[in-house]
Design a protein around this motif. Structure first.
Motif, mmCIF file in Angstrom:
data_model
loop_
_atom_site.group_PDB
_atom_site.id
_atom_site.type_symbol
_atom_site.label_atom_id
_atom_site.label_comp_id
_atom_site.label_asym_id
_atom_site.label_seq_id
_atom_site.Cartn_x
_atom_site.Cartn_y
_atom_site.Cartn_z
ATOM 1 N N LEU A 28 79.699 -4.423 -6.986
ATOM 2 C CA LEU A 28 79.676 -3.917 -5.346
ATOM 3 C C LEU A 28 78.404 -3.785 -4.911
ATOM 4 C CD1 LEU A 28 81.647 -1.401 -7.296
ATOM 5 C CD2 LEU A 28 83.137 -2.397 -6.123
ATOM 6 N N ALA A 29 77.125 -4.308 -5.392
ATOM 7 C CA ALA A 29 75.979 -4.302 -4.204
ATOM 8 C C ALA A 29 76.276 -5.199 -3.223
ATOM 9 C CB ALA A 29 75.003 -4.470 -5.106
ATOM 10 N N VAL A 30 77.236 -4.904 -2.289
ATOM 11 C CA VAL A 30 76.876 -6.308 -1.465
ATOM 12 C C VAL A 30 77.106 -5.449 -0.001
ATOM 13 C CG1 VAL A 30 78.111 -8.241 -3.137
ATOM 14 C CG2 VAL A 30 78.901 -6.073 -1.125
ATOM 15 N N GLU A 31 75.864 -6.484 0.457
ATOM 16 C CA GLU A 31 76.254 -5.203 2.192
ATOM 17 C C GLU A 31 77.171 -6.147 3.117
ATOM 18 O OE1 GLU A 31 71.964 -5.033 3.548
ATOM 19 O OE2 GLU A 31 71.403 -6.648 2.072
ATOM 20 N N GLU A 32 77.535 -7.159 2.709
ATOM 21 C CA GLU A 32 78.541 -7.745 3.480
ATOM 22 C C GLU A 32 80.025 -7.328 3.626
ATOM 23 O OE1 GLU A 32 74.944 -11.304 2.493
ATOM 24 O OE2 GLU A 32 76.771 -9.918 1.201
#
Length: 239
Positions: A28-32
């Motif tokens: 879950l630790a994504v930006e895009e």
């Protein structure tokens, strides 16, 4: 869908409750936005499978930290989960229970506090407490009656007694190293914990009714039976 339906029918015939584990590669630790959409796809496939087989709970991993600080990674995970849950609600999948799991490696999101904070976001988020993972990431500190009691007390403080009583759990003995989890073991191992017997005693004494999935290495059924037998033995002794 056909296979899931057959599994669900067999489970109903034998009075077995089903849960499902979402793909391990969810992070879950994504930006895009593209990666958020991919995560949504993984959740949606899991939810569709759960519906087809009659499972009510979906377990998922919060993900890794990477080169970010723990705080940065957590905030990204929270943002992604909010996006995913909003989309699932629009698609009519919010009647399922979603369970973020505590993780065994220190460089992963998923200590107890991470999971509890995520579960504050929505009513249908419920902790998946993996006691083996917590044992491994604390290098053996989370073990025994008092440690287990403190976990349930903390859940109750943050999420309320009702959720604490019915959490989702994984249990297995796990070998650990400096970085945390190394590999899952069986109940025959005498070097590493955690010990399941104090947990069974606590559940009976406190009246907790969690779902417990055994994740021993190749002896899941046998070790699950050992836990059930211990629990039934405690009940019988008290009667």
């Amino acid at each position: 869908e056909h296979t899931a339906g057959m599994l669900g029918e067999a489970a109903r015939q034998h009075d077995i409750a089903l849960s499902i584990h979402a793909p391990y590669y969810i992070s879950l630790a994504v930006e895009e936005q593209e990666r958020k959409e991919k995560n949504l796809g993984h959740f949606l496939k899991s939810a569709n499978a759960a519906k087809a087989m009659g499972a009510t709970r979906i377990v998922f991993h919060p993900g890794g930290i990477g080169k970010r600080t723990r705080e940065e990674a957590y905030q990204l995970a929270e943002n992604t989960l909010q996006f995913v849950m909003e989309q699932l609600e629009e698609l009519g999948m919010n009647d399922l229970i979603y369970c973020p799991e505590t993780m065994g490696k220190i460089n992963q999101l998923g200590d107890l506090e991470d999971v509890l904070k995520l579960c504050l976001m929505r009513d249908n988020l419920l902790p998946c407490v993996d006691f083996g993972h917590l044992y491994a990431r604390t290098h053996g500190e989370i073990n025994g009656y008092e440690a287990y009691e403190q976990i349930f007390a903390r859940i109750s403080d943050v999420l309320g007694e009702d959720k604490a009583k019915r959490i989702h759990c994984h249990f297995s003995q796990i070998e650990y190293s400096a970085g945390g989890e190394k590999k899952h073991l069986t109940f025959e191992d005498t070097t590493f914990g955690p010990d399941y017997e104090p947990l069974m005693e606590l559940l009976y004494k406190k009246g907790y009714t969690p779902t417990i999935i055994c994740e021993s290495a190749g002896t899941q059924a046998e070790d699950a039976k050992a836990m059930a037998d211990k629990y039934r033995g405690i009940i019988k002794k008290d009667q």
